[in-house]
Design a protein around this motif. Structure first.
Motif, PDB file in Angstrom:
ATOM      1  N   PRO A 118       0.814  -1.230   0.000  1.00 48.96           N
ATOM      2  CA  PRO A 118       0.000   0.000   0.000  1.00 48.96           C
ATOM      3  C   PRO A 118       0.853   1.287   0.000  1.00 48.96           C
ATOM      4  O   PRO A 118       0.389   2.332  -0.433  1.00 48.96           O
ATOM      5  N   SER A 119       2.114   1.166   0.462  1.00 49.68           N
ATOM      6  CA  SER A 119       2.940   2.398   0.491  1.00 49.68           C
ATOM      7  C   SER A 119       3.735   2.551  -0.812  1.00 49.68           C
ATOM      8  O   SER A 119       4.565   3.432  -0.960  1.00 49.68           O
ATOM      9  N   GLN A 120       3.463   1.692  -1.784  1.00 48.12           N
ATOM     10  CA  GLN A 120       4.257   1.678  -3.016  1.00 48.12           C
ATOM     11  C   GLN A 120       3.983   2.928  -3.864  1.00 48.12           C
ATOM     12  O   GLN A 120       2.850   3.334  -4.040  1.00 48.12           O
ATOM     13  N   LYS A 121       5.044   3.566  -4.381  1.00 49.42           N
ATOM     14  CA  LYS A 121       4.907   4.681  -5.343  1.00 49.42           C
ATOM     15  C   LYS A 121       5.908   4.437  -6.473  1.00 49.42           C
ATOM     16  O   LYS A 121       6.808   3.612  -6.340  1.00 49.42           O
ATOM     17  N   ILE A 122       5.801   5.159  -7.562  1.00 50.55           N
ATOM     18  CA  ILE A 122       6.806   5.022  -8.607  1.00 50.55           C
ATOM     19  C   ILE A 122       8.150   5.450  -8.041  1.00 50.55           C
ATOM     20  O   ILE A 122       8.245   6.433  -7.279  1.00 50.55           O
ATOM     21  N   GLY A 123       9.201   4.644  -8.339  1.00 52.29           N
ATOM     22  CA  GLY A 123      10.546   4.956  -7.830  1.00 52.29           C
ATOM     23  C   GLY A 123      11.129   6.108  -8.625  1.00 52.29           C
ATOM     24  O   GLY A 123      11.222   6.021  -9.854  1.00 52.29           O
ATOM     25  N   ARG A 124      11.520   7.179  -7.922  1.00 52.59           N
ATOM     26  CA  ARG A 124      12.042   8.341  -8.642  1.00 52.59           C
ATOM     27  C   ARG A 124      13.060   9.044  -7.747  1.00 52.59           C
ATOM     28  O   ARG A 124      12.700  10.065  -7.127  1.00 52.59           O
ATOM     29  N   PRO A 125      14.312   8.543  -7.680  1.00 51.92           N
ATOM     30  CA  PRO A 125      15.315   9.167  -6.810  1.00 51.92           C
ATOM     31  C   PRO A 125      15.671  10.579  -7.304  1.00 51.92           C
ATOM     32  O   PRO A 125      15.358  10.938  -8.450  1.00 51.92           O
ATOM     33  N   ARG A 126      16.246  11.404  -6.459  1.00 48.00           N
ATOM     34  CA  ARG A 126      16.758  12.724  -6.860  1.00 48.00           C
ATOM     35  C   ARG A 126      18.280  12.642  -6.986  1.00 48.00           C
ATOM     36  O   ARG A 126      18.808  11.524  -7.139  1.00 48.00           O
ATOM     37  N   GLN A 127      18.989  13.798  -6.906  1.00 46.73           N
ATOM     38  CA  GLN A 127      20.443  13.825  -7.126  1.00 46.73           C
ATOM     39  C   GLN A 127      21.042  15.025  -6.411  1.00 46.73           C
ATOM     40  O   GLN A 127      20.315  15.877  -5.909  1.00 46.73           O
ATOM     41  N   VAL A 128      22.357  15.047  -6.326  1.00 41.98           N
ATOM     42  CA  VAL A 128      23.025  16.299  -5.944  1.00 41.98           C
ATOM     43  C   VAL A 128      23.679  16.800  -7.228  1.00 41.98           C
ATOM     44  O   VAL A 128      24.452  16.081  -7.870  1.00 41.98           O
ATOM     45  N   PHE A 129      23.287  17.978  -7.668  1.00 38.79           N
ATOM     46  CA  PHE A 129      23.699  18.482  -8.986  1.00 38.79           C
ATOM     47  C   PHE A 129      24.982  19.297  -8.863  1.00 38.79           C
ATOM     48  O   PHE A 129      25.063  20.229  -8.042  1.00 38.79           O
TER      49      PHE A 129
END
Ligand code: SDX
Length: 434
Positions: A409-420
């Motif tokens: 139920p806590s599943q979301k599309i995986g979308r990591p961020r970054q340090v630019f």
């Protein structure tokens, strides 16, 4: 799947003059986790963890590893218990459903799998399109990915029955595809599966039977094959399983997700290590050359690594390596292989490495890939097929993890961020000004 983490406390983070509270959650066993899902919203910062050495990507109830203890549990059952007592199909049922099957449940599951081992007749045309010398992992990635072009009736991931059918199809058809990849590479005719054979016997027969004579499956080799599949079936959130989960998080169909997992497993740092480990042992060639390669492995300027050694999680002996080494000796004894020079190098290399302070200090022990290559080669598989067998077995784990991810139920599309750290905003410069 029901989320079962409990709050164990609170962590405080003070950053940019602001202190925020983050929940600390605990599972049933293993390290607690700091729940950082609100971190960016509260503090405007990301965490930074390339390689995910300190990151739990999900909640799971399937496989537990204790790297310091050298423990591996499938749904609470230890890997050596299962390898000694269960069949691969029993373990597949356990990983998928969470409990060991009753006799009736096992009979129904095993019969279902046996009745789905055939491929759509047109899939065979795919094999004809590859070069004969194509790496069988390339064939696996391409052919498994193509299955979604044949089984449209089981690609709706929101339909529980379609998910179950695609799970059974994947598990049942992987041996048929893997055996065809091998037969095609050696120019022999394909062998159809037989529904009266168990999973591992069927696979060995599809690989090694020829139309010109009867083929009798060795019970010892079939049992060893089953044990090898059990050892490789699942391993929590490793690179290929994480690939399957990330692919599945976008809603991609199961065949495409498994193809992505096969692609990730192919790398020599992951599932490709069994092929690389055997190639390394053959390159060493004799016991007296071991010190030369140990020195290369220690040399910071030399990219060489002892393949089949080390692990991101196991900082103690890989429990699968122990069982794999026993299976290796059983197979070599059954086949009457005496004084295998590669095995002699492997056993001496293991002995030296386990007493060498570099490997002891860095906690580098043999992993499952160290002995699997010697065993599989003795069984008649070419080196290029080793990772294919790993993928065949790991398909059960990938499917179980994919199903758990979809049901979470806590599943979301995986979308990591970054340090630019790239260029800041700047204006376009005309050619004559550059
Ligand atoms: C599998 O994740 C899983 O669960 C995978 C798997 C599964 O079932 O899914 O278990 C299957 O992939 C097993 C691993 C198979 N890979 C190999 O055998 C390839 C050789 N092993 C290494 O590439 C390495 O050990 C890894 C990739 C397995 C683990 O790498 P880590 O955790 O990122 O560790 P690291 O690279 O940071 O190494 C730590 C130190 C380094 O030295 P320092 O920079 O600290 O001085 O140990 C050294 C490394 O140089 N080191 C090795 C070594 N492995 C690590 N030195 C020599 N030989 C090695 N094999």
């Amino acid at each position: 799947m029901e989320n079962k983490t409990q709050q164990a406390g609170t962590a405080q983070l003070t950053i940019n003059g602001k202190t925020i509270d983050l929940p600390v959650l605990k599972g049933s066993i293993g390290p607690d986790v700091v729940d950082i899902r609100t971190l960016y919203k509260q503090a405007g910062v990301f965490t930074f963890d390339p390689g995910f050495t300190s990151t739990a990507s999900c909640e799971s109830q399937i496989t537990y590893i204790d790297g310091d203890e050298g423990t591996l549990l499938y749904r609470g059952y230890s890997i050596d218990d299962l390898a000694d007592n269960a069949s691969f199909m029993e373990v597949a049922y356990l990983l998928l459903n969470g409990e060991l099957p009753t006799q009736d449940e096992y009979a129904e599951f095993d019969t279902t799998i046996r009745n789905h081992t055939m491929l759509h007749d047109q899939v065979d045309h795919f094999f004809r399109g590859y070069r004969r010398d194509a790496h069988p992992m390339a064939v696996m990635v391409g052919t498994v990915g193509a299955l979604s072009a044949f089984y449209h009736d089981s690609t709706d991931i929101n339909d529980a029955r379609a998910r179950e059918i695609s799970a059974y199809r994947m598990i049942a058809k992987m041996p048929t595809i893997a055996a065809r990849a091998y037969k095609y590479s050696v120019g022999q005719p394909f062998v159809w599966p037989q529904n009266d054979l168990d999973y591992s016997s069927n696979f060995l027969r599809m690989c090694f039977a020829v139309p010109t004579e009867p083929y009798k499956v060795s019970k010892t080799l079939a049992r060893a094959m089953d044990k090898i599949f059990i050892l490789h079936a699942d391993h929590e959130q490793n690179a290929s399983t994480s690939t399957v989960r990330l692919s599945g998080s976008s809603g991609a169909n199961p065949f495409a997700c498994i193809a992505a997992g096969i692609a990730s497993l192919w790398g020599p740092a992951h599932g490709g290590a069994n092929e690389a480990a055997l190639n390394m042992l053959e390159q060493i060639g004799s016991v007296d050359r071991i010190p030369e390669f140990i020195a290369k492995a220690k040399d910071k300027n030399d990219p060489f690594r002892l393949m089949g050694f080390g692990h991101r999680v196991y900082k103690n002996y890989d429990p699968r390596a122990k069982v794999m080494r026993e299976a290796c000796h059983e197979v070599l004894d059954e086949l009457g292989v005496k004084n295998d020079p590669t095995l002699a190098v492997a056993m001496e290399l293991e002995k030296i490495a386990l007493s060498d302070e570099y490997f002891v200090e860095k906690k580098l022990y043999p992993n499952i890939d160290f002995y699997s290559g010697i065993t599989l080669r003795a069984m008649g598989f070419p080196t290029e097929m080793f990772t294919v067998l790993f993928a065949l077995a790991r398909t059960v784990g990938w499917i179980a993890q994919w199903q758990e991810m979809i049901a979470d139920p806590s599943q979301k599309i995986g979308r990591p961020r970054q340090v630019f750290t790239g260029a800041e905003k700047r204006g376009y410069v005309a050619f004559d000004k550059r």
